[in-house]
Design a protein around this motif. Structure first.
Motif: not given
Length: 301
Positions: A230-256
């Protein structure tokens, strides 16, 4: 002076390759050797060359004169370097300067991505680095060719969070009918080898082994497995952008190079359509056996 190996004709073309130790770099080297090219791998002292038929040249990227000597006489310099600013801008920049100083006519930078010329600055860290390097290389007299291939199709069966085997779902953001470009690493390597030998190659070459939608991927998996995907719609692009900001803020700084949020940025550029490749240059070097998404997914099963 670096001589032509005895097994090659004296007039064989020479390609200087940086980044042979990486997955894509090794594949490019093998594709060049298969074409009878003299491949000169620029490696750090003590490094081994994993591809037979390649001449290893030890270089220190801080030694400008040594880099120039390593590039001199090459018909093209190909960069498969992978990293963040110290690699993509600094080390690759020194490689570019050396190629220009050595009189090398052509340069292929380590882009190998979706079409970053159509994406928004600030939306994708790794593509911003490529955009910055593009501005630098275009200020030089060397003839540059960037090869853009969308996403590596190999990731469909591994790291890319798109085809989810356990819940039998294809995850997508935005529109299930948005077209995605996928190209296997082997196809990219063989095409890059052809481009490295093409003195008339244009500034950009856009290729895609397959162009598919999330809906088509789900149908393919249903057919391959005999069970409904099946297809699983996780959300629109706005929600993806918000998730990116949250994950980035919670991710420790690294050279990955590819933390989770970077992969999400890449997925957003695909889902938005801004990174879509068009027109495609698949036919520039004649008939090529392109590997489609179905074949990749079948191999993964």
């Amino acid at each position: 002076m670096i001589s032509t190996p005895s097994h090659l004709p004296a007039d064989a073309q020479t390609v200087a390759l940086a980044g042979i130790g990486g997955d894509l770099g090794g594949r490019i080297a093998a594709a060049l050797v298969a074409r009878g090219v003299q491949v000169r791998a620029l490696v750090r002292s003590g490094s081994t060359v994993p591809v037979p038929g390649v001449t290893a040249v030890s270089v220190d990227y801080a030694d400008a004169a040594a880099l120039v000597a390593a590039c001199r006489g090459a018909d093209c310099v190909v960069s498969a370097l992978n990293g963040l600013e110290p690699v993509i801008l600094d080390a690759q920049g020194r490689l570019l300067d050396a190629a220009v100083a050595a009189g090398v006519p052509r340069f292929i930078p380590s882009d190998f991505s979706l079409d970053f010329t159509g994406t928004q600055p600030g939306d994708n860290r790794n593509l911003d680095l490529r955009r910055a390097f593009m501005a630098r290389v275009d200020r030089t007299p060397i003839r540059a060719t960037s090869i853009l291939n969308g996403a590596f199709a190999d990731l469909l069966t591994g790291d890319a969070p798109i085809v989810l085997q356990r819940p039998r779902k294809v995850l997508y953001w935005g529109d299930a009918d948005q077209l995605f470009d996928f190209t296997t690493k082997d196809n990219v390597a063989r095409y890059t080898a052809s481009a490295a030998l093409d003195p008339a190659a244009p500034r950009f070459l856009r290729i895609a082994g397959d162009v598919v939608t999330a809906r088509e991927l789900a149908a393919t998996m249903s057919d391959l497995t005999g069970r409904p995907f099946g297809l699983w719609r996780a959300g629109g692009l706005g929600r993806l952008g918000l998730l990116i900001r949250v994950v980035r803020a919670l991710t420790p700084a690294s050279d990955a190079v590819f933390p989770a949020w970077q992969g999400m940025q890449y997925l957003r550029d695909m889902a938005s359509g801004r990174g879509k490749l068009a027109p495609l240059d698949n036919g520039r070097y004649g008939t090529v056996s392109w590997t489609d998404a179905r074949t990749v997914l079948a191999q993964g099963l």
